[in-house]
Design a protein around this motif. Structure first.
Motif, PDB file in Angstrom:
ATOM      1  N   ILE A 190      14.857  57.673  19.850  1.00 57.21           N
ATOM      2  CA  ILE A 190      13.722  56.826  19.483  1.00 57.21           C
ATOM      3  C   ILE A 190      12.383  57.348  20.000  1.00 57.21           C
ATOM      4  O   ILE A 190      11.361  56.684  19.857  1.00 57.21           O
ATOM      5  CB  ILE A 190      13.945  55.369  19.945  1.00 57.21           C
ATOM      6  N   GLY A 191      12.390  58.531  20.576  1.00 54.26           N
ATOM      7  CA  GLY A 191      11.152  59.142  21.067  1.00 54.26           C
ATOM      8  C   GLY A 191      11.402  60.602  21.385  1.00 54.26           C
ATOM      9  O   GLY A 191      12.544  61.065  21.344  1.00 54.26           O
ATOM     10  N   PRO A 192      10.362  61.353  21.709  1.00 58.63           N
ATOM     11  CA  PRO A 192      10.535  62.781  21.968  1.00 58.63           C
ATOM     12  C   PRO A 192      11.495  63.088  23.111  1.00 58.63           C
ATOM     13  O   PRO A 192      12.126  64.140  23.123  1.00 58.63           O
ATOM     14  CB  PRO A 192       9.130  63.280  22.297  1.00 58.63           C
ATOM     15  N   ASP A 193      11.596  62.162  24.063  1.00 57.68           N
ATOM     16  CA  ASP A 193      12.500  62.364  25.202  1.00 57.68           C
ATOM     17  C   ASP A 193      13.236  61.067  25.535  1.00 57.68           C
ATOM     18  O   ASP A 193      13.564  60.803  26.678  1.00 57.68           O
ATOM     19  CB  ASP A 193      11.745  62.887  26.416  1.00 57.68           C
ATOM     20  N   GLN A 208       8.953  43.680  18.699  1.00 56.80           N
ATOM     21  CA  GLN A 208       9.506  45.030  18.743  1.00 56.80           C
ATOM     22  C   GLN A 208      11.032  44.975  18.636  1.00 56.80           C
ATOM     23  O   GLN A 208      11.680  44.178  19.310  1.00 56.80           O
ATOM     24  CB  GLN A 208       9.124  45.726  20.042  1.00 56.80           C
ATOM     25  N   ILE A 209      11.583  45.826  17.775  1.00 56.52           N
ATOM     26  CA  ILE A 209      13.035  45.932  17.622  1.00 56.52           C
ATOM     27  C   ILE A 209      13.419  47.396  17.544  1.00 56.52           C
ATOM     28  O   ILE A 209      12.574  48.268  17.357  1.00 56.52           O
ATOM     29  CB  ILE A 209      13.548  45.217  16.345  1.00 56.52           C
ATOM     30  N   ARG A 254      12.383  52.646  16.312  1.00 54.92           N
ATOM     31  CA  ARG A 254      11.741  51.505  16.960  1.00 54.92           C
ATOM     32  C   ARG A 254      10.667  51.045  15.982  1.00 54.92           C
ATOM     33  O   ARG A 254       9.887  51.848  15.482  1.00 54.92           O
ATOM     34  CB  ARG A 254      11.112  51.931  18.281  1.00 54.92           C
ATOM     35  N   THR A 255      10.629  49.745  15.700  1.00 58.89           N
ATOM     36  CA  THR A 255       9.648  49.214  14.762  1.00 58.89           C
ATOM     37  C   THR A 255       9.308  47.777  15.132  1.00 58.89           C
ATOM     38  O   THR A 255       9.715  47.285  16.183  1.00 58.89           O
ATOM     39  CB  THR A 255      10.157  49.322  13.296  1.00 58.89           C
TER      40      THR A 255
END
Length: 185
Positions: free
Chosen positions: A69-72, A147-148, A140-141
């Motif tokens: 859900i993210g770069p790391d 936020q979910i 993630r949105t």
């Protein structure tokens, strides 16, 4: 001893003939893993399966789900019976690899959204094109300002991971949308 209560226990909407169904997902162990992507192989060996290397990637099997859900950053779900073993394995990894594994099981709950109108139900309150989301992906949105983490597990099968404190709001929003779809509104 702290007693746990699933905030969506005993709920389900509507029935087997519905175009879209929502139901609570069985509780599980949930973690946020932060690690340098260069060390992903080490984390994958501890996790017991390859962690997805790209944002949006999702890997599932043997009751475990991992999505980038993210770069790391990875969101991990496993059966509750495996929680202690996962925590111990990642604790041992600290000796050789810098990372952070945070147990978020107490704050998250899952809602399954399934059926031929699942995309329509989610699209009613999520800003991006749900139909374009590939099967086997996660992100993630925001759903109605909450936020979910949204996982697309199948063509007509999604999983919404939401904080317990917002679960009633998201549940009731989805329930209302399901009713509108069933009524053809």
């Amino acid at each position: 001893m702290m007693q746990t209560h699933h905030p969506l226990a005993e709920r389900a909407l509507p029935g087997a003939q519905a175009r879209v169904n929502i139901r609570p997902v069985e509780d599980g162990a949930r973690f946020i893993l932060r690690i340098d992507p260069q060390n992903l192989a080490a984390a994958s060996s501890v996790w017991g399966a390859s962690l997805p290397p790209t944002i949006g990637g999702l890997v599932s099997g043997f009751g475990r789900i991992a999505t980038c859900i993210g770069p790391d950053e990875w969101y991990l779900i496993a059966p509750l019976t495996e929680q202690d073993a996962i925590e111990s394995a990642f604790a041992a990894l600290y000796a050789t690899t810098i990372h952070s594994l945070v147990d978020v099981s107490h704050r998250e709950v899952g809602i399954a959204v399934e059926g031929p109108a699942a995309v329509l139900a989610l699209q009613a309150s999520i800003a991006f094109d749900i139909a374009a989301m590939p099967v086997g992906s996660g992100c993630r949105t925001i759903i109605d300002r909450v936020q979910i983490i949204l996982l697309r597990e199948g063509q007509d099968s999604f999983r919404v991971e939401v904080w317990n404190s917002f679960s009633d709001h998201v549940w009731n929003l989805l329930a209302g949308i399901c009713r509108e779809i069933e009524l053809g509104v």
